[in-house]
Design a protein around this motif. Structure first.
Motif, PDB file in Angstrom:
ATOM      1  N   VAL A  66     -39.156 -17.982  71.148  1.00  0.00           N
ATOM      2  CA  VAL A  66     -40.334 -18.817  70.865  1.00  0.00           C
ATOM      3  C   VAL A  66     -40.118 -19.655  69.598  1.00  0.00           C
ATOM      4  CG1 VAL A  66     -42.841 -18.847  70.525  1.00  0.00           C
ATOM      5  CG2 VAL A  66     -41.816 -17.134  72.035  1.00  0.00           C
ATOM      6  N   PHE A  67     -39.754 -18.988  68.496  1.00  0.00           N
ATOM      7  CA  PHE A  67     -39.482 -19.714  67.245  1.00  0.00           C
ATOM      8  C   PHE A  67     -38.100 -19.308  66.700  1.00  0.00           C
ATOM      9  CE2 PHE A  67     -44.269 -19.522  67.054  1.00  0.00           C
ATOM     10  CZ  PHE A  67     -44.453 -20.865  67.369  1.00  0.00           C
TER      11      PHE A  67
ATOM     12  N   ALA B 169     -47.646 -24.479  70.872  1.00  0.00           N
ATOM     13  CA  ALA B 169     -48.745 -25.338  70.429  1.00  0.00           C
ATOM     14  C   ALA B 169     -49.461 -24.698  69.235  1.00  0.00           C
ATOM     15  CB  ALA B 169     -49.715 -25.579  71.586  1.00  0.00           C
ATOM     16  N   MET B 170     -49.652 -23.375  69.302  1.00  0.00           N
ATOM     17  CA  MET B 170     -50.363 -22.683  68.227  1.00  0.00           C
ATOM     18  C   MET B 170     -49.565 -22.660  66.925  1.00  0.00           C
ATOM     19  SD  MET B 170     -51.685 -19.433  70.382  1.00  0.00           S
ATOM     20  CE  MET B 170     -53.232 -19.449  71.291  1.00  0.00           C
ATOM     21  N   GLY B 171     -48.238 -22.690  67.029  1.00  0.00           N
ATOM     22  CA  GLY B 171     -47.422 -22.544  65.824  1.00  0.00           C
ATOM     23  C   GLY B 171     -46.783 -23.820  65.334  1.00  0.00           C
ATOM     24  N   LYS B 172     -47.159 -24.940  65.918  1.00  0.00           N
ATOM     25  CA  LYS B 172     -46.403 -26.174  65.633  1.00  0.00           C
ATOM     26  C   LYS B 172     -46.484 -26.634  64.173  1.00  0.00           C
ATOM     27  CE  LYS B 172     -49.651 -29.745  67.295  1.00  0.00           C
ATOM     28  NZ  LYS B 172     -50.901 -28.949  67.259  1.00  0.00           N
ATOM     29  N   ASN B 173     -47.541 -26.234  63.459  1.00  0.00           N
ATOM     30  CA  ASN B 173     -47.676 -26.694  62.070  1.00  0.00           C
ATOM     31  C   ASN B 173     -47.202 -25.681  61.029  1.00  0.00           C
ATOM     32  OD1 ASN B 173     -48.780 -29.123  62.964  1.00  0.00           O
ATOM     33  ND2 ASN B 173     -50.815 -28.175  63.152  1.00  0.00           N
ATOM     34  N   GLY B 174     -46.573 -24.588  61.482  1.00  0.00           N
ATOM     35  CA  GLY B 174     -46.139 -23.553  60.538  1.00  0.00           C
ATOM     36  C   GLY B 174     -47.346 -22.781  60.014  1.00  0.00           C
TER      37      GLY B 174
ATOM     38  N   THR C  78     -42.825 -20.136  58.980  1.00  0.00           N
ATOM     39  CA  THR C  78     -43.121 -19.455  60.250  1.00  0.00           C
ATOM     40  C   THR C  78     -42.526 -18.055  60.168  1.00  0.00           C
ATOM     41  OG1 THR C  78     -43.091 -21.529  61.464  1.00  0.00           O
ATOM     42  CG2 THR C  78     -42.706 -19.530  62.750  1.00  0.00           C
ATOM     43  N   ILE C  79     -43.336 -17.058  60.495  1.00  0.00           N
ATOM     44  CA  ILE C  79     -42.871 -15.671  60.431  1.00  0.00           C
ATOM     45  C   ILE C  79     -42.919 -15.059  61.826  1.00  0.00           C
ATOM     46  CG2 ILE C  79     -43.244 -13.398  59.378  1.00  0.00           C
ATOM     47  CD1 ILE C  79     -44.621 -14.881  57.027  1.00  0.00           C
TER      48      ILE C  79
ATOM     49  N   LYS D 291     -40.877 -15.263  85.143  1.00  0.00           N
ATOM     50  CA  LYS D 291     -40.460 -16.465  84.411  1.00  0.00           C
ATOM     51  C   LYS D 291     -41.594 -17.488  84.248  1.00  0.00           C
ATOM     52  CE  LYS D 291     -36.780 -19.844  84.362  1.00  0.00           C
ATOM     53  NZ  LYS D 291     -35.542 -20.303  84.945  1.00  0.00           N
ATOM     54  N   SER D 292     -42.333 -17.740  85.335  1.00  0.00           N
ATOM     55  CA  SER D 292     -43.398 -18.756  85.278  1.00  0.00           C
ATOM     56  C   SER D 292     -44.518 -18.335  84.318  1.00  0.00           C
ATOM     57  CB  SER D 292     -43.972 -18.998  86.679  1.00  0.00           C
ATOM     58  OG  SER D 292     -44.340 -17.769  87.261  1.00  0.00           O
ATOM     59  N   VAL D 293     -44.763 -17.031  84.243  1.00  0.00           N
ATOM     60  CA  VAL D 293     -45.790 -16.526  83.308  1.00  0.00           C
ATOM     61  C   VAL D 293     -45.307 -16.775  81.877  1.00  0.00           C
ATOM     62  CG1 VAL D 293     -46.912 -14.433  82.416  1.00  0.00           C
ATOM     63  CG2 VAL D 293     -46.666 -14.760  84.901  1.00  0.00           C
ATOM     64  N   ARG D 294     -44.052 -16.442  81.630  1.00  0.00           N
ATOM     65  CA  ARG D 294     -43.512 -16.617  80.275  1.00  0.00           C
ATOM     66  C   ARG D 294     -43.532 -18.091  79.866  1.00  0.00           C
ATOM     67  NH1 ARG D 294     -42.010 -11.802  78.546  1.00  0.00           N
ATOM     68  NH2 ARG D 294     -41.641 -12.760  76.522  1.00  0.00           N
ATOM     69  N   SER D 295     -43.151 -18.992  80.794  1.00  0.00           N
ATOM     70  CA  SER D 295     -43.127 -20.422  80.444  1.00  0.00           C
ATOM     71  C   SER D 295     -44.515 -20.883  80.039  1.00  0.00           C
ATOM     72  CB  SER D 295     -42.682 -21.270  81.632  1.00  0.00           C
ATOM     73  OG  SER D 295     -41.474 -20.812  82.091  1.00  0.00           O
ATOM     74  N   LYS D 296     -45.506 -20.464  80.795  1.00  0.00           N
ATOM     75  CA  LYS D 296     -46.880 -20.884  80.504  1.00  0.00           C
ATOM     76  C   LYS D 296     -47.316 -20.371  79.123  1.00  0.00           C
ATOM     77  CE  LYS D 296     -51.602 -20.266  82.197  1.00  0.00           C
ATOM     78  NZ  LYS D 296     -52.201 -21.384  82.925  1.00  0.00           N
ATOM     79  N   LEU D 297     -47.032 -19.101  78.845  1.00  0.00           N
ATOM     80  CA  LEU D 297     -47.503 -18.522  77.582  1.00  0.00           C
ATOM     81  C   LEU D 297     -46.700 -19.042  76.383  1.00  0.00           C
ATOM     82  CD1 LEU D 297     -48.435 -14.880  78.653  1.00  0.00           C
ATOM     83  CD2 LEU D 297     -49.804 -16.967  78.691  1.00  0.00           C
ATOM     84  N   VAL D 298     -45.406 -19.272  76.579  1.00  0.00           N
ATOM     85  CA  VAL D 298     -44.589 -19.790  75.473  1.00  0.00           C
ATOM     86  C   VAL D 298     -45.057 -21.201  75.094  1.00  0.00           C
ATOM     87  CG1 VAL D 298     -42.251 -20.510  74.797  1.00  0.00           C
ATOM     88  CG2 VAL D 298     -42.599 -18.293  75.882  1.00  0.00           C
ATOM     89  N   GLU D 299     -45.467 -21.966  76.094  1.00  0.00           N
ATOM     90  CA  GLU D 299     -45.976 -23.313  75.810  1.00  0.00           C
ATOM     91  C   GLU D 299     -47.219 -23.229  74.901  1.00  0.00           C
ATOM     92  OE1 GLU D 299     -46.133 -25.742  79.410  1.00  0.00           O
ATOM     93  OE2 GLU D 299     -47.823 -26.813  78.503  1.00  0.00           O
TER      94      GLU D 299
END
Ligand code: CDP
Length: 226
Positions: free
Chosen positions: A137-138, A119-124, A6-7, A107-115
């Motif tokens: 985030v990572f 999901a997009m980066g879960k597999n490296g 992950t970069i 804060k609520s915007v960031r939580s939504k986008l970080v989620e």
């Protein structure tokens, strides 16, 4: 190069993060995610819905009421959709740039986008650029790069991008926006922009795109072969 890492690439406005992230992802056959485009998408939504008052202030309560209705989709060919509408070019305007950092303080915007980003980066096998990728985030990303460049060079690069789209903006307006965003991004309470303790700094002021790419690829090689 078999191991997929992950970069995380963070840094100030218009310092070349996305250009480097995209080239690196292409060279490694990784996925590139421009997290800033997601914040720009939410800012665009606020402008469309007129959740901005006469002074240019985002109406946080209104936005939060509709947050669950915002659906963002990013495609492998780097297009971004907001509730099925292609907004890839529409998010690059000065109008969006002028309000995006306000949206990014919520804060609520960031939580939504970080989620979504998790999901997009879960597999490296991902290169993601933004402001809080290596810190929030990572935090376990194997490679963290913090990009910088002089204000003059950043202004010239952003101006060239805007001119290429046919938008005519004065250089001093561009500089003002970059510095205003840097200030808001680094002083906000929620996930402020800051260099992660284990990030490596890359000053792109005097480097060509190719030189930046080779520098980053060397860092990846060192990590993967060790
Ligand atoms: O490309 P540029 O440097 O102009 O900015 P961007 O990456 O498109 O990000 C636009 C804005 O989104 C930033 O100025 C931040 O306010 C916000 N942002 C953020 O808060 N966190 C991120 N991970 C990415 C962007």
């Amino acid at each position: 190069m078999t191991k997929k890492i992950t970069i995380a690439i963070d840094g100030y406005a218009a310092c070349g993060k996305s250009t480097l992230a995209k080239a690196l992802a292409q060279a490694l056959n990784y996925t590139f995610i421009d997290s800033g485009a997601m914040y720009r998408a939410v800012a665009f939504y606020c402008l469309e819905k007129q959740f901005v008052d006469n002074q240019g202030v985002i109406q946080k309560k209104q936005l939060e009421k509709f947050l669950s209705e915002i659906e963002i989709e990013m495609t492998p060919d780097q297009r971004i959709f907001l509730n099925k509408q292609d907004i890839t070019d529409a998010i690059r305007t000065p109008r969006v740039a002028n309000v995006v950092s306000q949206v990014a303080t919520i804060k609520s915007v960031r939580s939504k986008l970080v989620e979504l980003q998790h999901a997009m980066g879960k597999n490296g096998g991902i290169v993601m650029d933004g402001r809080d990728i290596g810190t929030v985030v990572f935090p376990d990303a194997e490679l963290k790069i913090f990009v910088t460049a002089s204000t003059e060079v950043r202004t010239a690069r952003r101006l060239a991008e805007l001119n290429a789209t046919g938008a005519h903006v004065a250089a001093n307006e561009v500089t003002k926006n970059l510095l205003e965003r840097d200030y808001l991004d680094s002083t906000r309470l929620e996930s402020p922009l800051k260099q992660a303790a284990n990030a490596i700094v890359l000053d792109t002021t005097y480097l060509s795109r190719e030189e930046q790419l080779q520098w980053a690829l060397e860092r990846v090689r060192l990590l993967i072969t060790n």
